[in-house]
Design a protein around this motif. Structure first.
Motif, short mmCIF file in Angstrom:
data_model
loop_
_atom_site.label_atom_id
_atom_site.label_comp_id
_atom_site.label_asym_id
_atom_site.label_seq_id
_atom_site.Cartn_x
_atom_site.Cartn_y
_atom_site.Cartn_z
N GLN A 87 110.24 -44.89 -19.22
CA GLN A 87 110.16 -43.83 -20.04
C GLN A 87 111.25 -44.27 -21.27
N PHE A 88 112.19 -44.87 -21.05
CA PHE A 88 113.28 -45.38 -22.17
C PHE A 88 112.22 -46.27 -23.10
N GLN A 89 111.69 -47.36 -22.59
CA GLN A 89 110.91 -48.31 -23.47
C GLN A 89 109.91 -47.58 -24.35
N ALA A 90 109.29 -46.29 -23.80
CA ALA A 90 108.11 -45.74 -24.60
C ALA A 90 108.98 -44.94 -25.55
N ARG A 91 110.30 -44.56 -25.55
CA ARG A 91 110.86 -43.53 -26.36
C ARG A 91 111.86 -44.22 -27.14
N ARG A 92 111.73 -45.89 -26.91
CA ARG A 92 112.72 -46.69 -27.83
C ARG A 92 113.03 -46.55 -29.10
N PRO A 93 111.94 -46.16 -29.99
CA PRO A 93 112.14 -45.94 -31.29
C PRO A 93 113.00 -44.80 -31.59
N GLU A 94 112.99 -43.80 -30.69
CA GLU A 94 114.11 -42.45 -30.85
C GLU A 94 115.31 -42.87 -30.29
N GLU A 95 115.28 -43.53 -29.21
CA GLU A 95 116.57 -43.83 -28.28
C GLU A 95 117.50 -44.51 -28.92
N LEU A 96 117.05 -45.70 -29.58
CA LEU A 96 118.26 -46.48 -30.17
C LEU A 96 118.88 -46.03 -31.27
N PRO A 97 118.23 -45.45 -32.19
CA PRO A 97 118.89 -44.73 -33.54
C PRO A 97 119.62 -43.87 -32.93
N ARG A 98 119.41 -42.92 -31.89
CA ARG A 98 120.46 -41.94 -31.45
C ARG A 98 121.68 -42.63 -30.88
N LEU A 99 121.38 -43.82 -30.11
CA LEU A 99 122.63 -44.37 -29.59
C LEU A 99 123.74 -45.05 -30.76
N GLU A 100 122.70 -45.67 -31.58
CA GLU A 100 123.49 -46.20 -32.83
C GLU A 100 124.49 -45.34 -33.55
N GLU A 101 123.80 -43.90 -33.73
CA GLU A 101 124.73 -43.11 -34.56
C GLU A 101 125.55 -42.56 -33.56
N GLU A 102 125.51 -42.37 -32.34
CA GLU A 102 126.82 -41.84 -31.39
C GLU A 102 127.63 -42.79 -31.32
N LEU A 103 127.34 -44.00 -31.24
CA LEU A 103 128.51 -45.16 -31.23
C LEU A 103 129.03 -45.26 -32.51
N ARG A 104 128.65 -45.26 -33.30
CA ARG A 104 129.01 -45.19 -34.94
C ARG A 104 130.02 -44.00 -35.15
N THR A 105 129.57 -42.66 -34.79
CA THR A 105 130.56 -41.83 -35.18
C THR A 105 131.42 -41.25 -34.13
N GLY A 106 131.49 -42.14 -33.03
CA GLY A 106 132.35 -41.74 -31.69
C GLY A 106 131.92 -40.75 -31.01
N LYS A 107 130.78 -40.18 -31.05
CA LYS A 107 130.38 -39.21 -30.12
C LYS A 107 129.47 -39.62 -28.79
N TYR A 108 129.58 -40.93 -28.73
CA TYR A 108 128.76 -41.47 -27.55
C TYR A 108 129.55 -41.25 -26.16
N GLN A 109 129.01 -40.70 -25.06
CA GLN A 109 129.56 -40.37 -24.02
C GLN A 109 128.93 -40.54 -22.61
N PRO A 110 129.27 -41.60 -22.14
CA PRO A 110 128.30 -42.12 -20.99
C PRO A 110 128.26 -41.01 -20.06
N ARG A 111 127.23 -40.99 -19.08
CA ARG A 111 127.02 -39.93 -18.14
C ARG A 111 127.47 -40.57 -16.82
N ALA A 112 127.52 -39.63 -15.61
CA ALA A 112 127.99 -40.34 -14.42
C ALA A 112 127.08 -41.41 -14.01
N VAL A 113 127.44 -42.25 -13.10
CA VAL A 113 126.89 -43.27 -12.26
C VAL A 113 126.36 -42.65 -10.99
#
Length: 488
Positions: A87-113
Motif C-alpha cells: 500500500q505504501f508503494q502504491a501511494r509513494r508519490p504522495e507519501e514521500l513528499p508528505r514525509l519530506e515536508e514533515e521532516l523539513r518543518t519539524g512536524k514529523y512525529q513517529p507513531r507507536a511501535v
C-alpha cells in the motif's frame, strides 16, 4: 559403535574459506548522501570532531526514495496504522513528499511501535519484537544512510554484528584462529535483555559525541521515545531501543563501542556480534581479570550481565556456544538449539500425513538443507552423515505409509528404498556436500591436521569421560548419532 573415518571426523577450518577483508567506508556509504568531499572529511576528521548540518540530507527526495526502495524490498509486516509495504508503494508519490515536508518543518512525529511476540529458538519462551509503521521505517532508513558512516568509522575492528562487509563468518574465523594460538580460556558473557535496557540518555550522549545537529538529535530522541502498542495497551518504555527498528542495530553497537575499545587497548581479545560476545584468554587468571573489567564497565553503564549464563570455561573440555556453533576441543558442532531448529523445520516438511509427491517434498527439503550447510559447513563430518541418515529415515516412513504399512521406516525398508533411491530423486546430501567442499579446497586435510595437532599440544593430559571419544574428548551421543525423536 562403528569406527568413524578421518573424513567423517574432519572439519573444514573457517580459515580455509576466508571471509575476506571488510570494505572501507568509501565502498559502502550511500552515495545519495555521502559525496567524495564528505567522505574525505569523515576519514580526515571534521572540525571539533562533530558533524553539524545533517538534517537536510535526511529528507532530500532522493534519499527518501532510496530508503523507501530498501523498506519495500525488505517487505515486513504492517505497523499500528495497518499500512502494508504494498500500500505504501502504491501511494509513494504522495507519501514521500508528505514525509519530506514533515521532516523539513519539524512536524514529523513517529507513531507507536507494534509489539509482537515471537518464539525463542529451541525454547518455549518468547521475546518481543517491535514493528514500526512503514513510513517510520522509511525515515529511519534515510536517517541510517546519514549516521551510519559517522559512527561505523569509529567502531572496533572485532565488532562484527550488523556492519557492512562483516558477519558471522569473520567472527567465527577469528575465534578459531585464537583457539589455535592457545587462547582456550573463554569468558562466555551474556548481557541480560540488552536491547530493552540500554539507558536512553546515555545512548543519546554517545550520539552527541559525534553529531551536533539539533534536529537530527531530536529525530533520534523521537525514535527512542516511541510508544509501544501491545494489543490495546500503549506505553513508553523508560529504557531501551526496540528490536525490529531499522536504527536499533547501529545504536546498540554504538553503546557498546567504548567497551570494545577498552578491552582492545588492554590487549584483551574480545569478539562481539551485536550483544553476543566472548573473550578468549591464554590463562584462567587472564579470563578472570577480563571478566572483572567487563563487569565493572557493564555496571557503570547501566547494564546487567546474566548471573547464570555468564561464565568462564575451558574450551578444551567444557566448550562454549557462539553464533550457532559449539566449540569444544577439536570439535566444531551445531549448537543444540541450531540442530533442533533445523530438525524441526525438516520434520514439518516430512509429515507422513501430507499429500505432496516425494519429488516436491525433496525440492522443499533441498532449499533448507542447502542453506543450513552453507552456514554450518565447518562442522565435523559426522554431523552431516547422521543428519542425512535421520532425514532419509523420515522419507522412508512416508513411503512405508503410502505402501500401506505402519510405523517408521526400518529393517528391510533400507533395501527397498536404499540411499541411492533418494539420490536419484535429487535429495541434497550434506555428507556429499561436505566431501565436495573438502576436495575443492587446496590442502584442507593439511590445514585440519595442523589445527588438531595444535589443540592436542595445549590440552591438559589425562582427560577422562564417558560416552564416545573423538581425539580424547567426550562427545554427547546426541551430537554423533542424532537419534531421531518419534515422528509426528
Amino acid at each position: 559403535m562403528t569406527k568413524r573415518t578421518d573424513q567423517q571426523l574432519a572439519i573444514v577450518p573457517f580459515g580455509a574459506t576466508p571471509a575476506g577483508k571488510p570494505p572501507s567506508v568509501k565502498e559502502w556509504a550511500n552515495r545519495v548522501v555521502w559525496n567524495d568531499r564528505m567522505l574525505d572529511a569523515l576519514l580526515q576528521g571534521v572540525r571539533g570532531g562533530k558533524w553539524h548540518t545533517l538534517m537536510d540530507k535526511v529528507y532530500t527526495p532522493l534519499n527518501l526514495f532510496t530508503a523507501s526502495l530498501s523498506v519495500v524490498g525488505n517487505q515486513g509486516a504492517a505497523g499500528v496504522d495497518h499500512q502494508t509495504v504494498e500500500q505504501f508503494q502504491a501511494r509513494r508519490p504522495e507519501e514521500l513528499p508528505r514525509l519530506e515536508e514533515e521532516l523539513r518543518t519539524g512536524k514529523y512525529q513517529p507513531r507507536a511501535v507494534k509489539r509482537v511476540w515471537i518464539p525463542k529458538p529451541g525454547s518455549t519462551e518468547q521475546r518481543p519484537l517491535g514493528i514500526p509503521c512503514v513510513r517510520d521505517r522509511v525515515v529511519q532508513t534515510a536517517l541510517l544512510h546519514v549516521l551510519e558512516p559517522i559512527f561505523d568509522s569509529t567502531f572496533a575492528e572485532h565488532s562484527y554484528g550488523f556492519r557492512h562487509g562483516r558477519g558471522c563468518h569473520h567472527a567465527l574465523e577469528r575465534i578459531e584462529a585464537l583457539l589455535n594460538e592457545g587462547y582456550v580460556h573463554v569468558v562466555d558473557a551474556d548481557l541480560k535483555s540488552y536491547f530493552d535496557t540500554i539507558p536512553k540518555e546515555r545512548l543519546l550522549n554517545r550520539v552527541r559525541e559525534r553529531v551536533s545537529d539539533s534536529r537530527v538529535l531530536r529525530l533520534v530522541e523521537q525514535f527512542l521515545e516511541q510508544g509501544v502498542m501491545d494489543g490495546l495497551s500503549e506505553w513508553t518504555p523508560e529504557k531501551g531501543t526496540p528490536q525490529g527498528a531499522v536504527i536499533s542495530p547501529l545504536l546498540a553497537n554504538l553503546y557498546l563501542n567504548p567497551l570494545d575499545h577498552l578491552l582492545a587497548e588492554a590487549g584483551i581479545a574480545m569478539i562481539r556480534y551485536a550483544d553476543d560476545f566472548v573473550i578468549l584468554c591464554r590463562s584462567r587468571v587472564d579470563a578472570e581479570q577480563a571478566l572483572a573489567k567487563v563487569k565493572q564497565w557493564v555496571e557503570d553503564n547501566g547494564l546487567t550481565l546474566h548471573p547464570t549464563k555468564t561464565k568462564i570455561v575451558d574450551a578444551r573440555t567444557e566448550g562454549f556456544d557462539f553464533l550457532g556453533y559449539t566449540f569444544r576441543g577439536d570439535l566444531r558442532l551445531p549448537r543444540k538449539k541450531s540442530l533442533d531448529k533445523v530438525k524441526d523445520s525438516l520434520r514439518a516438511k516430512t509429515s507422513r500425513s501430507h499429500g505432496h509427491s516425494l519429488q516436491r517434498t525433496v525440492q522443499t527439503l533441498n532449499a533448507t538443507l542447502h542453506g543450513w550447510f552453507g552456514f554450518f559447513r565447518h562442522c565435523n563430518g559426522t554431523v552431516f552423515r547422521s543428519l542425512d541418515g535421520w532425514l532419509r529415515g523420515r522419507l522412508r516412513s512416508i513411503l512405508r505409509k503410502r505402501a500401506g504399512r505402519r510405523g517408521r521406516g526400518r529393517g528391510t525398508d533400507h533395501q527397498r528404498w536404499p540411499n541411492g533411491y533418494f539420490a536419484d530423486l535429487g535429495l541434497y546430501s550434506l555428507q556429499g556436500a561436505h566431501g565436495r567442499l573438502q576436495q575443492s579446497l587446496a590442502g584442507p586435510s593439511r590445514d585440519n591436521h595442523q589445527l588438531v595437532s595444535r589443540m592436542r599440544e595445549i590440552r591438559p593430559s589425562g582427560l577422562e569421560g564417558g560416552g564416545t571419544h573423538l581425539n580424547g574428548f567426550s562427545l554427547p551421543l546426541s551430537y554423533l548419532t542424532l537419534q531421531s525423536p518419534k515422528a509426528p
